[in-house]
Design an enzyme around this catalytic site. Structure first.
Site, PDB file in Angstrom:
ATOM      1  N   HIS A 360       0.853  -1.195   0.000  1.00 26.11           N
ATOM      2  CA  HIS A 360       0.000   0.000   0.000  1.00 26.11           C
ATOM      3  C   HIS A 360       0.887   1.242   0.000  1.00 26.11           C
ATOM      4  O   HIS A 360       1.769   1.388   0.849  1.00 26.11           O
ATOM      5  CB  HIS A 360      -0.943   0.001   1.211  1.00 26.11           C
ATOM      6  CG  HIS A 360      -1.985   1.067   1.104  1.00 26.11           C
ATOM      7  ND1 HIS A 360      -3.214   0.856   0.513  1.00 26.11           N
ATOM      8  CD2 HIS A 360      -1.961   2.372   1.444  1.00 26.11           C
ATOM      9  CE1 HIS A 360      -3.903   1.979   0.522  1.00 26.11           C
ATOM     10  NE2 HIS A 360      -3.159   2.922   1.081  1.00 26.11           N
ATOM     11  N   ALA A 361       0.652   2.127  -0.955  1.00 31.27           N
ATOM     12  CA  ALA A 361       1.560   3.261  -1.175  1.00 31.27           C
ATOM     13  C   ALA A 361       1.671   4.151   0.064  1.00 31.27           C
ATOM     14  O   ALA A 361       0.675   4.409   0.749  1.00 31.27           O
ATOM     15  CB  ALA A 361       1.062   4.080  -2.355  1.00 31.27           C
ATOM     16  N   HIS A 390       0.347  11.858  -5.606  1.00 31.53           N
ATOM     17  CA  HIS A 390      -0.198  11.898  -4.239  1.00 31.53           C
ATOM     18  C   HIS A 390       0.935  11.724  -3.214  1.00 31.53           C
ATOM     19  O   HIS A 390       1.066  12.507  -2.265  1.00 31.53           O
ATOM     20  CB  HIS A 390      -1.245  10.789  -4.087  1.00 31.53           C
ATOM     21  CG  HIS A 390      -1.823  10.655  -2.712  1.00 31.53           C
ATOM     22  ND1 HIS A 390      -3.015  11.234  -2.346  1.00 31.53           N
ATOM     23  CD2 HIS A 390      -1.358  10.014  -1.602  1.00 31.53           C
ATOM     24  CE1 HIS A 390      -3.280  10.957  -1.075  1.00 31.53           C
ATOM     25  NE2 HIS A 390      -2.282  10.219  -0.598  1.00 31.53           N
ATOM     26  N   GLU A 391       1.760  10.709  -3.423  1.00 27.26           N
ATOM     27  CA  GLU A 391       2.820  10.401  -2.448  1.00 27.26           C
ATOM     28  C   GLU A 391       3.896  11.483  -2.433  1.00 27.26           C
ATOM     29  O   GLU A 391       4.353  11.901  -1.372  1.00 27.26           O
ATOM     30  CB  GLU A 391       3.441   9.026  -2.736  1.00 27.26           C
ATOM     31  CG  GLU A 391       2.466   7.860  -2.640  1.00 27.26           C
ATOM     32  CD  GLU A 391       1.708   7.799  -1.322  1.00 27.26           C
ATOM     33  OE1 GLU A 391       2.209   8.318  -0.309  1.00 27.26           O
ATOM     34  OE2 GLU A 391       0.586   7.254  -1.319  1.00 27.26           O
ATOM     35  N   HIS A 394       2.986  14.328  -0.379  1.00 23.09           N
ATOM     36  CA  HIS A 394       3.278  14.159   1.057  1.00 23.09           C
ATOM     37  C   HIS A 394       4.728  14.561   1.347  1.00 23.09           C
ATOM     38  O   HIS A 394       5.017  15.272   2.307  1.00 23.09           O
ATOM     39  CB  HIS A 394       3.109  12.692   1.464  1.00 23.09           C
ATOM     40  CG  HIS A 394       1.689  12.229   1.637  1.00 23.09           C
ATOM     41  ND1 HIS A 394       0.760  12.891   2.401  1.00 23.09           N
ATOM     42  CD2 HIS A 394       1.047  11.113   1.168  1.00 23.09           C
ATOM     43  CE1 HIS A 394      -0.389  12.206   2.399  1.00 23.09           C
ATOM     44  NE2 HIS A 394      -0.241  11.142   1.649  1.00 23.09           N
ATOM     45  N   GLU A 418      -3.319  14.818   2.643  1.00 19.63           N
ATOM     46  CA  GLU A 418      -3.829  13.962   1.564  1.00 19.63           C
ATOM     47  C   GLU A 418      -4.197  14.755   0.306  1.00 19.63           C
ATOM     48  O   GLU A 418      -4.390  14.173  -0.758  1.00 19.63           O
ATOM     49  CB  GLU A 418      -5.049  13.176   2.058  1.00 19.63           C
ATOM     50  CG  GLU A 418      -4.797  12.316   3.291  1.00 19.63           C
ATOM     51  CD  GLU A 418      -3.655  11.332   3.108  1.00 19.63           C
ATOM     52  OE1 GLU A 418      -3.378  10.952   1.953  1.00 19.63           O
ATOM     53  OE2 GLU A 418      -3.021  10.969   4.122  1.00 19.63           O
ATOM     54  N   HIS A 518      -6.599   0.486   5.773  1.00 13.61           N
ATOM     55  CA  HIS A 518      -6.567   1.455   6.874  1.00 13.61           C
ATOM     56  C   HIS A 518      -7.216   0.947   8.163  1.00 13.61           C
ATOM     57  O   HIS A 518      -7.036   1.555   9.209  1.00 13.61           O
ATOM     58  CB  HIS A 518      -7.219   2.763   6.415  1.00 13.61           C
ATOM     59  CG  HIS A 518      -6.583   3.317   5.171  1.00 13.61           C
ATOM     60  ND1 HIS A 518      -6.699   2.709   3.942  1.00 13.61           N
ATOM     61  CD2 HIS A 518      -5.798   4.412   4.977  1.00 13.61           C
ATOM     62  CE1 HIS A 518      -6.032   3.391   3.041  1.00 13.61           C
ATOM     63  NE2 HIS A 518      -5.474   4.432   3.632  1.00 13.61           N
ATOM     64  N   TYR A 528      -9.349  11.485   4.079  1.00 15.63           N
ATOM     65  CA  TYR A 528      -9.487  11.374   2.622  1.00 15.63           C
ATOM     66  C   TYR A 528     -10.770  12.028   2.136  1.00 15.63           C
ATOM     67  O   TYR A 528     -10.818  12.591   1.050  1.00 15.63           O
ATOM     68  CB  TYR A 528      -9.417   9.914   2.174  1.00 15.63           C
ATOM     69  CG  TYR A 528      -8.141   9.220   2.586  1.00 15.63           C
ATOM     70  CD1 TYR A 528      -6.925   9.533   1.973  1.00 15.63           C
ATOM     71  CD2 TYR A 528      -8.129   8.277   3.604  1.00 15.63           C
ATOM     72  CE1 TYR A 528      -5.749   8.904   2.356  1.00 15.63           C
ATOM     73  CE2 TYR A 528      -6.954   7.650   3.991  1.00 15.63           C
ATOM     74  CZ  TYR A 528      -5.771   7.967   3.361  1.00 15.63           C
ATOM     75  OH  TYR A 528      -4.612   7.352   3.745  1.00 15.63           O
TER      76      TYR A 528
HETATM   77  O1  X8Z Z   1      -4.221   5.328   1.236  1.00 17.38           O
HETATM   78  C1  X8Z Z   1      -4.175   6.150   0.331  1.00 17.38           C
HETATM   79  C2  X8Z Z   1      -2.833   6.642  -0.190  1.00 17.38           C
HETATM   80  C3  X8Z Z   1      -1.813   6.694   0.859  1.00 17.38           C
HETATM   81  S1  X8Z Z   1      -2.173   7.920   2.042  1.00 17.38           S
HETATM   82  C4  X8Z Z   1      -2.344   5.719  -1.282  1.00 17.38           C
HETATM   83  N1  X8Z Z   1      -5.319   6.603  -0.236  1.00 17.38           N
HETATM   84  C5  X8Z Z   1      -6.627   6.141   0.208  1.00 17.38           C
HETATM   85  C6  X8Z Z   1      -6.857   4.683  -0.144  1.00 17.38           C
HETATM   86  O2  X8Z Z   1      -6.081   4.118  -0.914  1.00 17.38           O
HETATM   87  O3  X8Z Z   1      -7.817   4.101   0.356  1.00 17.38           O
HETATM   88  C7  X8Z Z   1      -5.411   7.597  -1.284  1.00 17.38           C
HETATM   89  C8  X8Z Z   1      -6.868   7.673  -1.627  1.00 17.38           C
HETATM   90  C9  X8Z Z   1      -7.614   7.011  -0.519  1.00 17.38           C
HETATM   91 ZN    ZN Z   2      -1.823   9.817   1.345  1.00 14.50          ZN
END
Ligand code: X8Z
Ligand code: ZN
Length: 619
Positions: A360-361, A390-391, A394, A418, A518, A528
């Protein structure tokens, strides 16, 4: 810890050990009346301790996420336990100074210390602290190493499986993102959710321990503590997100109605009845949180998309590294410094074949200065091109607020972190792609509708998902949902907010929330939802500053150093001021405001209303 970003302040704030600090305290410290001078001295010591303790914790977490093994889990759990102990001690001591008449920056730091932990442990309970650390480490590792191994001969996914006959999340996501075979889709969807079943009991125990920790710090439960982090009373924050949802809901409902109608044409009345929520496995994404992958099924009739970014990247033979360099190029074009050499030496861009990593990024700052990196398993496609922006967003933020005192090295509202890279990626317009040589011929103006729909499938479809994940957690934390009701409660919210339903009768032991990063990762999610509001506010302000007069969705700030400078001024503020002040510094308004996202999608809303006029919307 957050998937998205870790800074030293966050490390400590997410966990932290005041044994060094405690050692300086006289034994009767608690009994004497605290003074302003005590508070100032405490903050100074706290910042020094945080800075000292957090770098090792950050590096431990990095190694664990890059090499998930028994031993790195063990080390990570120990480190997390130590940091939580420190965080609890700091939060407790901070509470002693709250009612004093303090200088504004000291009062703010005291509040940040009080609110810093994501999951506090009960005060002075070493056993519970260790148990909490072990559970959170296990949950994260279970997700990172989870695979689905089909059993028996009737699996539809054999063709996608690896040599060991199992499928990782990456492989299962590829099925969900590209297949239009309902059987394959269902197996991939159900298969991934098998990894979460063993998490449920641990999750319930984790909630129990951390709730006790939250109560020790004076909060009703963890949810109240999370909602208290927004420079306003917790209840006002909850009302504010509901207000924002109310404002964007008509746009979402229009999109859901159109998508359901088109999926009904594709899959038929049995699978997609027109008066029911949409089955979650048909929306092109493992969690039905963004729907870009079903664009071709729902596109305006007779009009090709203006461009297909995935196809362009492949045609131009972009590598993963090219994608990163291109994203960096956007940030430098508006005046940010190039990323340091070490970013390229130390980041993870490719999924390793030979070990378990958290794919997960995420974006990291390992020393709270310039050791910034990203960690992701990049695929060459439009989705990951967006995620790289996105990354790096950050990282750019982390480096900008490194000028602040340690406790202010953060965002003032987690939705800001975010939103930075996402806002930049809103400038990936046809004109921009032509400027950087990815697109040869500009599409005609009438192709805009397809572009906007493509964008809405990501940004608008996401909104109710962004909202409901923490609505669920708030209910879990408050006890409104008991462990027996975890899964049912999840699907009640999925249906109510998203108009999306489980494709099958869920098994009694299912724990579907655990199949979303998450939840086992314990990263708050409302950030988000907020980011999807803020990024459009940022973009509207940026485009106004650039003197843009056309439709908002065609504006690109590429190369605009004036915008970059003003944006950087907000980023450099870090958490030193309230989010309302930081927002006002860049946009001129101190309120979260959905009118920007509504303006961006206004032409699409008109089109959706027209498409839906003879349809019975709702579910
Ligand atoms: O978790 C993330 C990023 C890292 S903060 C890749 N996002 C959420 C997800 O993947 O559920 C970005 C959009 C929403
Ligand atoms: Zn993020």
């Amino acid at each position: 810890m957050g998937p998205s970003k870790r800074t030293i302040a966050q490390h400590f704030l997410l966990g932290a050990s005041l044994f060094a600090l405690a050692a300086c305290e006289p034994a009767n410290e608690q009994s004497k009346t605290p003074t302003v001078d005590d508070a100032i001295a405490f903050v100074e010591r706290a910042e020094a301790t945080v800075t000292r303790e957090s770098e090792a914790a950050a590096r431990t977490a990095w190694v664990n996420a890059n090499f998930i093994t028994f031993d790195t889990n063990w080390l990570s759990a120990k480190s997390s336990e130590k940091m939580t102990t420190l965080g609890v001690e700091l939060a407790q001591e901070a509470s002693l100074y709250r009612d004093l008449d303090l200088p504004a920056d000291i009062a703010r730091k005291i509040e940040l210390l009080r609110l810093g932990l994501t999951l506090p442990a009960p005060q002075g309970d070493a056993e519970a602290t260790a148990e909490l650390a072990e559970i959170t480490t296990n949950l994260e590792a279970s997700y990172g190493t989870g695979t689905y191994c089909p059993e028996g001969g009737d699996s539809t996914l054999a063709a996608y499986a690896r040599k060991d006959g199992c499928l990782s999340l990456t492989e299962l996501e590829a099925v969900i993102g590209s297949s239009q075979d309902p059987d394959e889709l269902l197996e991939a969807w159900e298969g991934w959710r098998t990894i979460a079943v063993p998490m449920k009991d641990q999750y319930a125990r984790m909630v129990e321990i951390a709730n006790e920790g939250a109560r020790d710090l004076g909060f009703a439960d963890i949810g109240t503590m999370w909602r208290s982090k927004y420079d306003m009373p917790a209840d006002d924050f909850a009302k504010d997100v509901d207000r924002l949802w109310g404002e964007v809901k008509p746009l979402y409902d229009g999109l859901q109605c159109h998508v359901r109608a088109r999926l009904n044409e594709k899959y038929g009345d049995d699978l997609v009845p027109l008066d029911q929520p949409i089955p979650a496995h048909l929306l092109g994404n493992m969690w039905a949180q963004s729907w870009g992958n079903v664009y071709d099924l729902v596109a305006p009739e007779g009009s090709a998309p203006a461009f297909d970014l995935t196809a362009l990247l492949k045609e131009k033979a972009y590598s993963e590294l090219d994608m990163v360099k291109t994203a960096e190029g956007f940030f430098t074009s508006v005046g940010f410094d190039p990323l340091p050499e070490t970013f390229y030496e130390r980041s993870l861009f490719l999924k390793p074949e030979d070990r378990n990593v958290v794919c997960h990024a995420s974006a990291w700052n390992l020393n709270d200065k310039d050791d910034i990196r990203i960690k992701m398993c990049i695929k060459v496609d439009a989705e990951d091109f967006q995620t790289i922006h996105h990354e790096i967003g950050h990282n750019i933020y982390q480096r900008a607020y490194a000028v602040q005192d340690p406790l202010f090295r953060n965002d003032p509202n987690d939705g800001f972190h975010e939103a930075i890279g996402d806002m930049i990626a809103l400038s990936i317009t046809p004109e921009y792609l032509q400027q950087i040589g990815l697109l040869e011929t500009l599409p005609p103006a009438e192709a805009d509708l397809g572009l906007l729909l493509r964008q809405a499938l990501d940004k608008v479809a996401f909104l109710p998902f962004g909202l409901m994940v923490d609505k669920w957690r708030w209910q879990v934390f408050s006890g409104e949902l008991t462990p027996e009701q975890y899964n049912e409660g999840w699907w009640t919210l999925r249906e109510a907010y998203q108009g999306v339903r489980a494709p099958d009768e869920r098994p009694g032991d299912a724990f579907d929330p655990g199949a979303k990063f998450h939840i086992p990762g314990n990263t708050p999610y409302m950030r988000y939802f907020l980011s999807h509001i803020f990024q459009f506010q940022f973009q509207r302000a940026a485009c106004e500053l650039a003197g843009w007069e056309g439709p908002l969705h065609r504006c690109s700030i590429y190369g605009n150093k004036d915008v970059g400078e003003k944006f950087n001024a907000m980023l450099e503020m870090g958490a030193s001021k309230s989010w309302q002040e930081a927002l006002a510094a860049f946009t001129g308004t101190s309120k979260a405001d959905a009118t920007a996202i509504l303006a961006y999608f206004a032409p699409l809303k008109t089109w959706l209303d027209e498409q839906n006029k003879d349809r019975a919307c709702g579910w």
